[in-house]
Write a protein that holds these residues in place. Structure first.
Motif, PDB file in Angstrom:
ATOM      1  N   LYS A  42      -2.345  58.435  63.059  1.00 24.64           N
ATOM      2  CA  LYS A  42      -2.662  57.289  63.930  1.00 24.64           C
ATOM      3  C   LYS A  42      -1.916  56.024  63.505  1.00 24.64           C
ATOM      4  CE  LYS A  42      -7.477  58.593  64.946  1.00 24.64           C
ATOM      5  NZ  LYS A  42      -7.453  58.717  66.392  1.00 24.64           N
ATOM      6  N   LEU A  43      -1.743  55.879  62.165  1.00 23.18           N
ATOM      7  CA  LEU A  43      -1.277  54.586  61.648  1.00 23.18           C
ATOM      8  C   LEU A  43       0.211  54.499  61.337  1.00 23.18           C
ATOM      9  CD1 LEU A  43      -4.207  53.971  59.144  1.00 23.18           C
ATOM     10  CD2 LEU A  43      -3.733  52.659  61.198  1.00 23.18           C
ATOM     11  N   THR A  44       0.863  55.641  61.165  1.00 19.76           N
ATOM     12  CA  THR A  44       2.241  55.597  60.669  1.00 19.76           C
ATOM     13  C   THR A  44       3.195  54.877  61.630  1.00 19.76           C
ATOM     14  OG1 THR A  44       4.059  56.888  59.778  1.00 19.76           O
ATOM     15  CG2 THR A  44       2.869  57.870  61.627  1.00 19.76           C
ATOM     16  N   VAL A  45       4.197  54.212  61.035  1.00 19.74           N
ATOM     17  CA  VAL A  45       5.287  53.671  61.863  1.00 19.74           C
ATOM     18  C   VAL A  45       6.608  54.327  61.438  1.00 19.74           C
ATOM     19  CG1 VAL A  45       4.226  51.465  62.449  1.00 19.74           C
ATOM     20  CG2 VAL A  45       5.512  51.668  60.313  1.00 19.74           C
ATOM     21  N   ASN A  46       6.476  55.392  60.652  1.00 24.43           N
ATOM     22  CA  ASN A  46       7.674  56.090  60.186  1.00 24.43           C
ATOM     23  C   ASN A  46       7.998  57.319  61.023  1.00 24.43           C
ATOM     24  OD1 ASN A  46       7.986  54.229  58.105  1.00 24.43           O
ATOM     25  ND2 ASN A  46       6.459  55.307  56.874  1.00 24.43           N
ATOM     26  N   ARG A  47       7.291  57.470  62.120  1.00 24.37           N
ATOM     27  CA  ARG A  47       7.592  58.538  63.078  1.00 24.37           C
ATOM     28  C   ARG A  47       7.632  57.907  64.460  1.00 24.37           C
ATOM     29  NH1 ARG A  47       2.579  61.911  61.560  1.00 24.37           N
ATOM     30  NH2 ARG A  47       2.790  61.925  59.309  1.00 24.37           N
ATOM     31  N   LEU A  48       8.095  58.693  65.421  1.00 19.93           N
ATOM     32  CA  LEU A  48       8.244  58.127  66.770  1.00 19.93           C
ATOM     33  C   LEU A  48       6.880  57.883  67.424  1.00 19.93           C
ATOM     34  CD1 LEU A  48      10.484  57.129  68.425  1.00 19.93           C
ATOM     35  CD2 LEU A  48      10.730  59.393  69.466  1.00 19.93           C
ATOM     36  N   PHE A  49       5.912  58.779  67.137  1.00 21.46           N
ATOM     37  CA  PHE A  49       4.616  58.633  67.816  1.00 21.46           C
ATOM     38  C   PHE A  49       3.454  58.491  66.852  1.00 21.46           C
ATOM     39  CE2 PHE A  49       7.249  60.762  71.009  1.00 21.46           C
ATOM     40  CZ  PHE A  49       7.140  59.806  72.015  1.00 21.46           C
ATOM     41  N   SER A  50       2.581  57.557  67.182  1.00 19.06           N
ATOM     42  CA  SER A  50       1.293  57.344  66.519  1.00 19.06           C
ATOM     43  C   SER A  50       0.629  56.292  67.384  1.00 19.06           C
ATOM     44  CB  SER A  50       1.484  56.808  65.091  1.00 19.06           C
ATOM     45  OG  SER A  50       1.979  55.479  65.125  1.00 19.06           O
ATOM     46  N   GLU A  51      -0.641  56.018  67.142  1.00 21.31           N
ATOM     47  CA  GLU A  51      -1.281  54.972  67.949  1.00 21.31           C
ATOM     48  C   GLU A  51      -0.560  53.641  67.757  1.00 21.31           C
ATOM     49  OE1 GLU A  51      -5.855  56.264  67.595  1.00 21.31           O
ATOM     50  OE2 GLU A  51      -5.506  54.394  68.648  1.00 21.31           O
ATOM     51  N   VAL A  52      -0.211  53.347  66.509  1.00 21.65           N
ATOM     52  CA  VAL A  52       0.471  52.071  66.257  1.00 21.65           C
ATOM     53  C   VAL A  52       1.865  52.067  66.903  1.00 21.65           C
ATOM     54  CG1 VAL A  52       1.353  50.528  64.459  1.00 21.65           C
ATOM     55  CG2 VAL A  52      -0.865  51.638  64.161  1.00 21.65           C
ATOM     56  N   MET A  53       2.544  53.215  66.864  1.00 26.44           N
ATOM     57  CA  MET A  53       3.879  53.265  67.492  1.00 26.44           C
ATOM     58  C   MET A  53       3.796  53.094  69.003  1.00 26.44           C
ATOM     59  SD  MET A  53       6.315  53.073  65.511  1.00 26.44           S
ATOM     60  CE  MET A  53       7.691  53.387  66.622  1.00 26.44           C
ATOM     61  N   LEU A  54       2.690  53.551  69.629  1.00 25.99           N
ATOM     62  CA  LEU A  54       2.546  53.351  71.081  1.00 25.99           C
ATOM     63  C   LEU A  54       2.510  51.849  71.389  1.00 25.99           C
ATOM     64  CD1 LEU A  54      -0.023  56.083  72.192  1.00 25.99           C
ATOM     65  CD2 LEU A  54       2.439  56.005  72.642  1.00 25.99           C
ATOM     66  N   LYS A  97      12.026  47.466  59.185  1.00 26.32           N
ATOM     67  CA  LYS A  97      12.947  48.435  59.804  1.00 26.32           C
ATOM     68  C   LYS A  97      14.410  48.039  59.586  1.00 26.32           C
ATOM     69  CE  LYS A  97      10.052  51.419  61.526  1.00 26.32           C
ATOM     70  NZ  LYS A  97       9.395  51.568  62.802  1.00 26.32           N
ATOM     71  N   LEU A  98      14.667  46.738  59.476  1.00 32.81           N
ATOM     72  CA  LEU A  98      16.048  46.285  59.265  1.00 32.81           C
ATOM     73  C   LEU A  98      16.529  46.602  57.847  1.00 32.81           C
ATOM     74  CD1 LEU A  98      18.526  44.621  60.306  1.00 32.81           C
ATOM     75  CD2 LEU A  98      17.396  42.585  59.378  1.00 32.81           C
ATOM     76  N   TRP A  99      15.689  46.328  56.855  1.00 28.47           N
ATOM     77  CA  TRP A  99      16.101  46.529  55.454  1.00 28.47           C
ATOM     78  C   TRP A  99      16.036  47.997  55.031  1.00 28.47           C
ATOM     79  CZ3 TRP A  99      17.390  43.032  51.409  1.00 28.47           C
ATOM     80  CH2 TRP A  99      17.401  41.678  51.759  1.00 28.47           C
ATOM     81  N   LYS A 100      15.076  48.730  55.580  1.00 28.00           N
ATOM     82  CA  LYS A 100      14.884  50.167  55.271  1.00 28.00           C
ATOM     83  C   LYS A 100      14.666  50.440  53.776  1.00 28.00           C
ATOM     84  CE  LYS A 100      17.789  51.959  59.054  1.00 28.00           C
ATOM     85  NZ  LYS A 100      18.694  50.830  59.367  1.00 28.00           N
ATOM     86  N   ILE A 101      14.008  49.522  53.087  1.00 32.72           N
ATOM     87  CA  ILE A 101      13.829  49.720  51.637  1.00 32.72           C
ATOM     88  C   ILE A 101      12.893  50.905  51.383  1.00 32.72           C
ATOM     89  CG2 ILE A 101      12.935  48.649  49.516  1.00 32.72           C
ATOM     90  CD1 ILE A 101      14.045  45.997  50.610  1.00 32.72           C
ATOM     91  N   GLY A 102      13.346  51.807  50.520  1.00 29.61           N
ATOM     92  CA  GLY A 102      12.557  53.013  50.247  1.00 29.61           C
ATOM     93  C   GLY A 102      12.920  54.154  51.183  1.00 29.61           C
ATOM     94  N   PHE A 103      13.829  53.907  52.122  1.00 29.64           N
ATOM     95  CA  PHE A 103      14.234  54.955  53.068  1.00 29.64           C
ATOM     96  C   PHE A 103      15.752  55.102  53.044  1.00 29.64           C
ATOM     97  CE2 PHE A 103      10.206  53.327  54.486  1.00 29.64           C
ATOM     98  CZ  PHE A 103       9.501  54.483  54.772  1.00 29.64           C
ATOM     99  N   GLN A 104      16.225  56.164  53.710  1.00 32.03           N
ATOM    100  CA  GLN A 104      17.676  56.358  53.789  1.00 32.03           C
ATOM    101  C   GLN A 104      18.306  55.213  54.576  1.00 32.03           C
ATOM    102  OE1 GLN A 104      18.614  60.153  55.424  1.00 32.03           O
ATOM    103  NE2 GLN A 104      18.855  61.067  53.401  1.00 32.03           N
TER     104      GLN A 104
END
Ligand code: ADP
Ligand code: MG
Length: 321
Positions: A42-54, A97-104
């Motif tokens: 429900k909470l993630t913003v690291n995938r395309l879909f979740s309640e928060v992403m909606l 999302k711009l800095w992507k720290i901790g991600f590729q």
């Protein structure tokens, strides 16, 4: 005394989640992991879909109705973002999302891009409707990010589930967000021992051990997710005024509190305030305790009535306030 511990763990929320119990209980561990997975979905913003992403995908277009618990968490996140006059900002998504720290693909973005994102992170531009439980991001490109509080929120729910299932002792560890239940019956003192990581240690060394009963222990630090470029460290907690990682005298802030959500909120708020302003606040709020690790290698213990601390690192000196 024989110390029996039963530990169950899974990789969830991009980290190792573990449940420690004093009696074996495979069934409750299974339930706990299912609930964490459901809340992560429900909470993630690291995938395309979740309640928060909606909500995020509808930015600038239309409000989105979400479930009651998620709405209530978002309401709290907005309150904290507006009320504390701190760096805590739940609309920080465009910068994350711009800095992507901790991600590729992490990078130091251009000053121009950072300036553009700063126009999209005003928490006042998130419109909440308590009647319909809907959330509207007024500008296209805005994004809510609950990364600073999701683990605390989830840990508190897991605690309730354990209590409802007559499990009164244990530790829920969501990748460093630790919530202890009751007293540790296998220790004479009743304290649970929670390790405080030594910042930047590559071999999981500890700066000390925090001893608590029935408390949450949450740490926010600059050594959790970061990268180095041209001898400069860039970590994952941003200053919403500048668009760059927060820069102050702190290496980490640990909060000892009853609720883990509260601990998660204050660890980020205090990180942004720095030690002096945080200390002043803590003096008026004795139910909260904090451990600050400073870049000058001091460990400051504030309101030490709710815990005890055993230093294991000779590099640091302890200061009690
Ligand atoms: P973790 O325990 O996962 O390392 P923290 O509780 O320390 O996380 O919060 C860091 C996360 O919070 C970041 O990864 C990002 O998603 C989000 N974040 C970054 N800067 C801010 C900010 N100024 N206010 C609120 N959330 C932030
Ligand atoms: Mg936090």
């Amino acid at each position: 005394m024989v110390c029996s511990r039963y530990e169950y763990s899974q990789t969830l929320m991009g980290t190792t989640v573990s449940l420690t119990l004093l009696e074996p209980n495979e069934a409750i561990a299974h339930t706990v992991f299912q609930i964490i997975k459901m809340l992560e979905d429900k909470l993630t913003v690291n995938r395309l879909f979740s309640e928060v992403m909606l909500i995020n995908l509808a930015a600038g277009k239309h409000p989105v109705t979400v479930s009651q618990p998620i709405f209530s968490l978002i309401e709290q996140a907005q309150k904290v973002s507006l009320y504390f006059n701190s760096c805590f900002n739940f609309a920080i998504g465009p910068l994350v999302k711009l800095w992507k720290i901790g991600f590729q693909g992490y990078q130091v973005p251009s000053a121009e891009l950072i300036k553009q994102q700063l126009l999209l992170i005003d928490p006042k531009n998130v419109e909440l409707d308590t009647n319909t439980h809907s959330v509207f991001l007024k500008k296209t490109g805005m994004e809510i990010d609950l990364g600073a509080i999701a683990k605390g929120y989830i840990a508190d729910i897991v605690k309730l589930v354990l209590l409802e299932n007559q499990v009164y002792q244990g530790i829920i560890n969501l990748g460093g967000n630790v919530l202890t239940l009751g007293e540790c019956l296998t220790e004479q003192s009743g304290y649970w021992n929670i390790g405080l990581r030594k910042p930047f240690s590559i071999s999981d060394e500890l700066s000390g051990v925090i001893k608590v009963k029935n408390k949450s222990v949450v740490t926010s630090g600059i050594y959790e997710r970061f990268f180095m470029q041209k001898n400069k460290l860039y970590h994952h907690i941003f200053n919403p005024k500048t668009g760059y990682p927060l820069d102050n005298e702190l290496e980490s802030v640990t909060i000892i509190s009853d609720s883990s959500l509260e601990g998660d909120i204050y660890s980020t708020v205090f990180y942004g305030w720095g030690i002096e302003k945080s200390k002043a606040y803590l003096r008026k709020n004795q139910n909260l305790s904090a451990i600050f690790l400073l870049k000058n290698k001091t460990i400051a213990l504030i309101n030490p009535d709710n815990f005890s601390f055993q230093k294991t690192d000779t590099q640091y000196t302890i200061k009690i306030d």
